[in-house]
Design a protein around this motif. Structure first.
Motif, PDB file in Angstrom:
ATOM      1  N   VAL A  48     -21.709  38.126  -8.742  1.00 18.98           N
ATOM      2  CA  VAL A  48     -22.754  38.168  -7.721  1.00 18.98           C
ATOM      3  C   VAL A  48     -23.350  36.774  -7.616  1.00 18.98           C
ATOM      4  CG1 VAL A  48     -24.956  39.177  -7.022  1.00 18.98           C
ATOM      5  CG2 VAL A  48     -23.259  40.593  -8.184  1.00 18.98           C
ATOM      6  N   PHE A  49     -23.632  36.370  -6.376  1.00 17.65           N
ATOM      7  CA  PHE A  49     -24.103  35.011  -6.134  1.00 17.65           C
ATOM      8  C   PHE A  49     -25.304  35.030  -5.199  1.00 17.65           C
ATOM      9  CE2 PHE A  49     -19.599  35.175  -6.858  1.00 17.65           C
ATOM     10  CZ  PHE A  49     -19.320  34.105  -7.695  1.00 17.65           C
ATOM     11  N   LEU A  50     -26.127  33.998  -5.280  1.00 22.68           N
ATOM     12  CA  LEU A  50     -27.239  33.807  -4.346  1.00 22.68           C
ATOM     13  C   LEU A  50     -26.853  32.737  -3.338  1.00 22.68           C
ATOM     14  CD1 LEU A  50     -30.370  33.886  -6.699  1.00 22.68           C
ATOM     15  CD2 LEU A  50     -29.314  35.777  -5.434  1.00 22.68           C
ATOM     16  N   HIS A  51     -27.114  33.037  -2.071  1.00 22.87           N
ATOM     17  CA  HIS A  51     -26.821  32.085  -0.998  1.00 22.87           C
ATOM     18  C   HIS A  51     -27.684  30.835  -1.190  1.00 22.87           C
ATOM     19  CE1 HIS A  51     -26.757  30.367   3.083  1.00 22.87           C
ATOM     20  NE2 HIS A  51     -25.640  31.055   3.275  1.00 22.87           N
ATOM     21  N   PRO A  52     -27.124  29.650  -0.991  1.00 22.73           N
ATOM     22  CA  PRO A  52     -27.883  28.413  -1.263  1.00 22.73           C
ATOM     23  C   PRO A  52     -29.136  28.252  -0.414  1.00 22.73           C
ATOM     24  CG  PRO A  52     -25.764  27.944  -0.206  1.00 22.73           C
ATOM     25  CD  PRO A  52     -25.735  29.371  -0.611  1.00 22.73           C
ATOM     26  N   GLN A  53     -29.180  28.832   0.799  1.00 23.90           N
ATOM     27  CA  GLN A  53     -30.377  28.709   1.632  1.00 23.90           C
ATOM     28  C   GLN A  53     -31.227  29.983   1.653  1.00 23.90           C
ATOM     29  OE1 GLN A  53     -27.348  27.197   3.248  1.00 23.90           O
ATOM     30  NE2 GLN A  53     -28.162  25.406   2.165  1.00 23.90           N
TER      31      GLN A  53
END
Length: 404
Positions: A48-53
Motif C-alpha cells: 500500500v502506498f500514499l500518493h505523493p501529492q
C-alpha cells in the motif's frame, strides 16, 4: 500502470452519499515502479502506498488465499500480472467491488451497480466464508444502509449462518469486534446491526449479553413492544437519532437494560432491581471487548441510574446531588448530559412513544448547571479549609439544586 478508484468511494457516490476516504487500486505495476513514481510505501502485509501529492491510499492489485483459521490467515499475492477483476473478486460484497477508471468508466464484473439499485447486500463469491470478520461487516453495513432500504441477500445470510455455526466467529479478536460495533453505533440504525447478527445466528457469539434480552417480557403498560430485545433495538436507534455519530452514548444505550436478562422468572414481567443486576454483564461485556474506559464508565452509570433520572421529580435535592456525584458529573460535566440523552432514548425507545416528551432530561441538565455555578473559590475565600470546605461546597450545591 493503470489506476482505479475502488470501494466505498465509488459505492457512496453512486448512492448519492457524501464522499469518504478515497482508495485506489493500481494494476500492472511493481513495488519498485511505485517507489520510482514518488509514492511512499506504508503497507506491511501487502503493498500500500500514499500518493505523493494527495496522500490518498493506492494499493497494488492483489489476490488472497486462505492459509489458516480466522480472519488473519491469508496469503497475499501482488504483482503486475494480477488483474483488476482478480482484485475485485477478493472483496466482500458486490457493492464494494465496483471500480471507476480515471475517465469515469465503471468496471463492475460482479453486478454491484445492479445490487445498489436493488438495495441488496450480496457477497461476491464463495470465498466470503473464509473471513469471519465479514459477518460483522455485513451487520455494520446494514446499520448504515438499512434506512435506505437495503436487505441482506438470502444466500449471503445463509453463508453467514454457516460461518456462525462453524465456530469461526470465536477467532475474532476483541479489538476488531469493538471496532465494528463502534462503527455500527455511529450509524443511523444500530438496531439493524443487532437484527442482522441475530438473523445469522451470530449475536449469541458476538454479544451474548444482548442476545439474552430477546424473548424476555416486560410490562406492556410501560413497554408496548413487550420484548426486552426489541426495546434494546428501539433505544439504540433513538440514541443514534438524539446523538448522531456518538458511539459513547450508543454503547451506554446498548447496555442500559442488560440486567433484564437476569430477572428471576417468577417475577416477570416486572424487573425489580434490573438496574443493579445489569452492572455485572455490562462490566463483563466491556472487559471482553476491551471497550474504552470512558464507554464502560458511562454505560455502568446509565445502567445504574436510568430509573432515578426517570423519576427525578420525586428526588430530593440532596439525592440529585448524590446522583451527579456518583456519575462523576462535577469533575466530568459532559457525563450528565450524556446520561440525560441515554435516559431520553430509553423513554422514547418504546412502541408508539418515539415522539413522547421527556422533560426529565432538561431538568437534570438544569439542576446540574445550578450546582456547577457554585464556585469553590468563593467558599475558600471565607477561610474554610480541609474537610469543612468539601462539606460547605456540598451544602451550597444542594441548596442551589433546591432553588433551581
Amino acid at each position: 500502470m493503470t489506476r482505479y478508484l475502488v470501494g466505498g468511494a465509488v459505492r457512496d457516490a453512486l448512492l448519492g452519499l457524501p464522499p469518504g476516504d478515497r482508495d485506489h487500486v493500481v494494476v500492472g505495476a511493481s513495488v519498485q515502479q511505485m517507489l520510482e513514481a514518488g509514492y511512499r510505501q506504508v503497507g506491511r502485509d501487502f503493498p500500500v502506498f500514499l500518493h505523493p501529492q494527495t496522500r490518498e491510499e493506492h494499493a497494488l492489485a492483489r489476490t488472497e488465499r486462505k492459509s489458516g483459521r480466522g480472519y488473519t490467515g491469508f496469503m497475499v499475492h501482488a504483482d503486475p500480472s494480477v488483474t483488476l477483476e482478480d482484485d475485485l473478486r477478493r472483496r466482500d460484497f458486490t457493492i464494494n467491488a465496483i471500480a471507476r477508471a480515471e475517465d469515469g468508466t465503471l468496471v463492475d464484473p460482479f453486478g454491484g451497480v445492479r445490487d445498489l439499485e436493488a438495495r441488496v447486500l450480496r457477497h461476491v463469491g464463495e470465498a466470503f466464508v473464509e473471513d469471519p470478520l465479514r459477518v460483522l461487516r455485513a451487520a455494520r453495513f446494514m446499520a448504515r444502509f438499512a434506512p435506505l432500504g437495503f436487505t441482506v441477500a438470502p444466500d449471503t445470510l445463509a453463508l453467514m449462518r454457516q460461518m456462525a455455526d462453524g465456530g469461526e466467529l470465536a477467532t475474532l479478536v476483541p479489538e476488531r469486534v469493538w471496532q465494528e460495533l463502534a462503527k455500527a453505533l455511529r450509524s443511523a440504525s444500530p438496531a439493524a446491526f443487532l437484527r442482522t447478527l441475530r438473523a445469522a445466528d451470530a449475536l449469541r457469539a458476538i454479544l451474548p449479553e444482548v442476545d439474552a434480552l430477546y424473548g424476555v417480557p416486560q410490562r406492556a403498560d410501560y413497554h408496548p413492544e413487550i420484548d426486552s430485545g426489541l426495546h434494546c433495538e428501539l433505544v439504540c436507534d433513538m440514541a443514534a437519532q438524539l446523538a448522531a455519530g456518538d458511539d459513547l452514548v450508543g454503547y451506554a444505550a446498548l447496555c442500559h437494560d442488560l440486567g433484564k436478562a437476569l430477572t428471576p422468572a417468577d417475577t416477570l414481567p416486572r424487573h425489580l432491581m434490573h438496574e443493579q443486576r445489569g452492572i455485572a454483564p455490562t462490566l463483563a461485556m466491556s472487559e471482553r471487548l476491551k471497550v474504552p474506559a470512558e464507554h464502560r464508565e458511562l454505560a455502568v452509570a446509565c445502567c445504574r441510574e436510568h430509573l432515578n433520572v426517570h423519576r427525578i421529580d420525586e428526588l430530593k435535592a440532596a439525592t440529585v446531588h448524590e446522583l451527579i456525584a456518583r456519575c462523576d458529573g462535577f469533575r466530568k460535566p459532559a457525563r450528565i448530559d450524556q446520561l440525560a440523552t441515554v435516559c431520553e432514548a430509553d423513554a422514547r425507545g418504546r412502541g408508539g412513544r418515539s415522539q413522547a416528551a421527556y422533560p426529565q432530561a432538561a431538568k437534570l441538565r438544569r439542576l446540574q448547571a445550578a450546582a456547577l455555578a457554585i464556585r469553590g473559590d468563593v467558599i475558600a475565600a471565607t477561610g474554610v479549609t480541609g474537610p469543612a470546605f468539601g462539606e460547605a461546597l456540598r451544602k451550597a450545591r444542594i441548596a442551589a439544586i433546591a432553588a433551581a
